[in-house]
Structures are given as C-alpha cells and as structure tokens.
Design an enzyme around this catalytic site. Structure first.
Site, PDB file in Angstrom:
ATOM      1  N   LEU A  12       0.837  -1.179  -0.028  1.00  0.00           N
ATOM      2  CA  LEU A  12      -0.202   0.081   0.251  1.00  0.00           C
ATOM      3  C   LEU A  12       0.871   1.229  -0.117  1.00  0.00           C
ATOM      4  O   LEU A  12       0.563   2.227  -0.679  1.00  0.00           O
ATOM      5  CB  LEU A  12      -0.940   0.027   1.292  1.00  0.00           C
ATOM      6  CG  LEU A  12      -1.647   1.174   1.367  1.00  0.00           C
ATOM      7  CD1 LEU A  12      -2.419   1.486   0.083  1.00  0.00           C
ATOM      8  CD2 LEU A  12      -2.680   1.127   2.639  1.00  0.00           C
ATOM      9  N   ILE A  34       6.147   3.839  15.951  1.00  0.00           N
ATOM     10  CA  ILE A  34       4.627   4.421  16.319  1.00  0.00           C
ATOM     11  C   ILE A  34       4.385   3.475  17.493  1.00  0.00           C
ATOM     12  O   ILE A  34       3.344   3.849  18.146  1.00  0.00           O
ATOM     13  CB  ILE A  34       3.647   3.591  15.065  1.00  0.00           C
ATOM     14  CG1 ILE A  34       3.665   2.484  14.832  1.00  0.00           C
ATOM     15  CG2 ILE A  34       3.976   4.601  13.974  1.00  0.00           C
ATOM     16  CD1 ILE A  34       2.280   1.725  13.967  1.00  0.00           C
ATOM     17  N   TYR A  58       1.561  -5.135  11.030  1.00  0.00           N
ATOM     18  CA  TYR A  58       2.079  -6.598  11.311  1.00  0.00           C
ATOM     19  C   TYR A  58       1.020  -7.541  10.610  1.00  0.00           C
ATOM     20  O   TYR A  58      -0.167  -7.755  11.046  1.00  0.00           O
ATOM     21  CB  TYR A  58       1.896  -7.031  12.770  1.00  0.00           C
ATOM     22  CG  TYR A  58       2.729  -8.445  13.075  1.00  0.00           C
ATOM     23  CD1 TYR A  58       4.237  -8.294  13.747  1.00  0.00           C
ATOM     24  CD2 TYR A  58       2.283  -9.433  12.808  1.00  0.00           C
ATOM     25  CE1 TYR A  58       4.817  -9.648  13.857  1.00  0.00           C
ATOM     26  CE2 TYR A  58       2.986 -10.815  12.929  1.00  0.00           C
ATOM     27  CZ  TYR A  58       4.028 -10.709  13.659  1.00  0.00           C
ATOM     28  OH  TYR A  58       4.800 -11.942  13.961  1.00  0.00           O
ATOM     29  N   THR A  59       1.660  -7.952   9.417  1.00  0.00           N
ATOM     30  CA  THR A  59       0.510  -8.653   8.523  1.00  0.00           C
ATOM     31  C   THR A  59       0.923 -10.265   8.293  1.00  0.00           C
ATOM     32  O   THR A  59       0.216 -10.994   7.602  1.00  0.00           O
ATOM     33  CB  THR A  59       0.410  -8.119   7.087  1.00  0.00           C
ATOM     34  OG1 THR A  59       1.701  -8.214   6.588  1.00  0.00           O
ATOM     35  CG2 THR A  59       0.006  -6.783   7.150  1.00  0.00           C
ATOM     36  N   ASP A  99     -10.563  -7.597   6.556  1.00  0.00           N
ATOM     37  CA  ASP A  99     -11.520  -8.755   6.736  1.00  0.00           C
ATOM     38  C   ASP A  99     -11.477  -9.557   7.782  1.00  0.00           C
ATOM     39  O   ASP A  99     -12.420 -10.135   8.234  1.00  0.00           O
ATOM     40  CB  ASP A  99     -11.851  -9.191   5.404  1.00  0.00           C
ATOM     41  CG  ASP A  99     -10.568  -9.873   4.965  1.00  0.00           C
ATOM     42  OD1 ASP A  99      -9.409  -9.570   5.323  1.00  0.00           O
ATOM     43  OD2 ASP A  99     -10.631 -11.087   4.276  1.00  0.00           O
ATOM     44  N   TYR A 122      -3.905 -12.073  14.733  1.00  0.00           N
ATOM     45  CA  TYR A 122      -3.880 -10.939  13.526  1.00  0.00           C
ATOM     46  C   TYR A 122      -5.186 -10.254  13.615  1.00  0.00           C
ATOM     47  O   TYR A 122      -5.205  -8.954  13.769  1.00  0.00           O
ATOM     48  CB  TYR A 122      -3.460 -11.503  12.248  1.00  0.00           C
ATOM     49  CG  TYR A 122      -3.623 -10.541  10.861  1.00  0.00           C
ATOM     50  CD1 TYR A 122      -2.830  -9.568  10.928  1.00  0.00           C
ATOM     51  CD2 TYR A 122      -4.759 -10.737  10.419  1.00  0.00           C
ATOM     52  CE1 TYR A 122      -3.078  -8.477  10.120  1.00  0.00           C
ATOM     53  CE2 TYR A 122      -4.920  -9.907   9.400  1.00  0.00           C
ATOM     54  CZ  TYR A 122      -4.009  -8.713   9.171  1.00  0.00           C
ATOM     55  OH  TYR A 122      -4.170  -7.795   8.154  1.00  0.00           O
ATOM     56  N   LYS A 126      -5.774  -6.453  15.010  1.00  0.00           N
ATOM     57  CA  LYS A 126      -6.139  -5.271  14.259  1.00  0.00           C
ATOM     58  C   LYS A 126      -7.777  -4.880  14.647  1.00  0.00           C
ATOM     59  O   LYS A 126      -7.888  -3.741  14.552  1.00  0.00           O
ATOM     60  CB  LYS A 126      -6.596  -6.189  12.828  1.00  0.00           C
ATOM     61  CG  LYS A 126      -5.418  -6.289  12.134  1.00  0.00           C
ATOM     62  CD  LYS A 126      -4.458  -5.027  11.669  1.00  0.00           C
ATOM     63  CE  LYS A 126      -5.156  -4.075  10.566  1.00  0.00           C
ATOM     64  NZ  LYS A 126      -4.152  -3.122  10.223  1.00  0.00           N
TER      65      LYS A 126
END
Length: 286
Positions: A12, A34, A58-59, A99, A122, A126
């Site tokens: 992104l 951050i 963190y993906t 999602d 995860y 989020k």
C-alpha cells in the site's frame, strides 16, 4: 496538503508513494517508532502534517499466532498512539484494517455495522486497533477495511502463484475461502481521497466481485499465459482448507459490503477484480 504516510516498504505504501510522489512524506520503521508515543510525537511535530495515512501493519497472519506481543505492538498500540497524537495535534487520520476482524460465517457481505469477531491473533490485534482509533478519534478519522491485497511490488498471492505455476507440475489451491481480491493501487486512491476530503467514518474498500482463492489462481494462470508471463498451463486442483492446515484460522467468507463506500467515495469507481488483476499483470510484464 501536508500528508504523511506511515509505512514505506509495503504494497500500500508503495502505491501511495507512486500516486502522491513528492507531495507526501513516508516514514518507515527505521524513521519512526509508532509503538513509542513520545518518539512518534517528536518526529511528526517536525512535519506538522494535515493528515496521516497509516499503511503500516504486522501482517504475518500465521506468525502472529506465536508472536502476539509483536503483532499487538504495531496493530493495536501503534494505532492507539497515532490516534492520540492526531487528537492532540488536530490531524486527520486514515487507518487501514482487514476482513479478518470478522468471523467469516455470515454467508453474505459484511456491512460496516456488523459485529466484529476475529478468529486469530492477527484479526484480534487489528480489531483492537480499530477500537482504539474509534474510541480516541471518532470525529477525525477514516477506518477503511480491505482484503486480499496485492500489487506489482512486494510478496503476494499473485506473484507467488506465477512463480509456482512456472516451477511446479501441478498446484492445489483452496476453494472454500471466499472473498474479493484488491489491487493496492485502488486502495491507495481511496486512502488519499479520504485524507484529502477528511472523509469521516468506517468504510470497506475492495475491488468488485467475489471469488475463491481457487478462482483467483485460475484467473492468474489464464491472464499470465495471455500476457506471456507464463509459458504453459499446469493443472490447478481445488482443495478444501482442511487439506492445507495453517496456524491461523482464516475466514471462510469475508466479502465486504461497499454500498456506503460507493455513495461516499462517489468520484472513485471500484473495478471488477479481474479487470484490476489484468492491469496489474500488465505492469508486471512491463
């Protein structure tokens, strides 16, 4: 407009930099922490941004299951810190979520008002980041949930499939997880629109249409051959999730309803996922 993007190396942030050029300042993890509010404040105060787009996360979905502390620091504490800074400094914040905050059992597209029920670390971190944002900065933020993001930059499903289809005699791809692919370019355009217009609220952005990972893989192969990115087709077999166990549980159905987005982001027109995939693969070929 003085805009800052948090994130420099991801898909992104790559598209945001390409879209905005020298009109944006991008901070990677070596530039800004951050997870440390005072350190974050000292960096951002030197820029005095009008708006911030948080493209960092963190993906590593499976790794998060055994690394919850690291995932929570970035996905929850980092978002809370950004929201606190923006509230104090009067800055608009665009934050991207996933999602994975939904449980995947609804069976019809998730609206922005549906209850969140993450199934893994995860998704939980989020979701906790979303809560922190909406509690601290409800009037000056835009929360955009997305799914199945890919780009010509970085590692993603499209590029993995192209590599495996060139290397393997056949592939098995999961056919019982359904969602919508999203080209990061379109997502970047939505984030910039939200930042420039200070579009407040919770929205969903993906490309249009619905498919399984199996359907997505077949389209990748078909377009890959058409565009000369692949020489030959290999058999691609549909398999259930049970044949491909992973540490993290994936949502079986995570299509996101974009009705509110289409009305609010009226100058943007999401394209069908296959159209977007074709355009991105043209980039790869070039």
């Amino acid at each position: 407009m003085n805009m800052v993007v948090i994130g420099k190396s991801g898909q992104l942030s790559f598209e945001l930099q390409r879209l905005l050029g020298n009109k944006v300042t991008c901070f990677g993890r070596d530039d800004i922490d951050i997870t440390d509010l005072s350190a974050l404040t000292s960096v951002l105060d030197t820029i005095q941004p009008d708006a911030i787009i948080n493209a960092s996360a963190y993906t590593a979905v499976d790794k998060a299951e055994s690394d919850e502390k690291a995932a929570a620091l970035i996905n929850t504490q980092g978002v809370a810190n950004l929201a606190s800074y923006c509230k104090k400094a009067g800055v608009f914040l665009v934050h991207v979520s996933t999602d994975y905050v939904f449980n995947g059992s609804k069976g019809s597209p998730y609206t922005v008002d549906d209850a969140i029920e993450p199934q893994g670390v995860y998704g939980k971190t989020k979701a906790d980041g979303e809560k922190a944002l909406l509690q601290t900065l409800p009037e000056a933020s835009c929360l955009i949930r997305t799914a199945w993001v890919y780009s010509s930059h970085g590692n993603n499903f499209v590029k993995t499939m192209l590599r495996l289809m060139a290397e393997k005699p056949q592939l098995g791809v999961i056919d019982d997880q359904v969602g919508t692919p999203t080209w990061a370019k379109g997502l970047a355009e939505a984030c910039v629109y939200a930042a420039q217009n200070k579009t407040n609220g919770v929205y969903h952005w993906t490309d249009e249409g619905v498919c399984s990972w199996y359907d997505f893989a077949l389209a990748i192969q078909e377009l890959g051959i058409e565009k000369g990115l692949l020489e030959n087709a290999v058999p691609v077999k549909p398999i259930p999730s049970s044949q491909y166990p992973t540490p993290a549980k994936r949502p079986h159905y995570s299509v996101l309803d974009k009705t509110l987005t289409r009305d609010t982001f009226s100058s943007l027109h999401p394209a069908h996922w296959r159209t977007q995939l074709s355009a991105m693969m043209d980039e790869l070929k070039a």
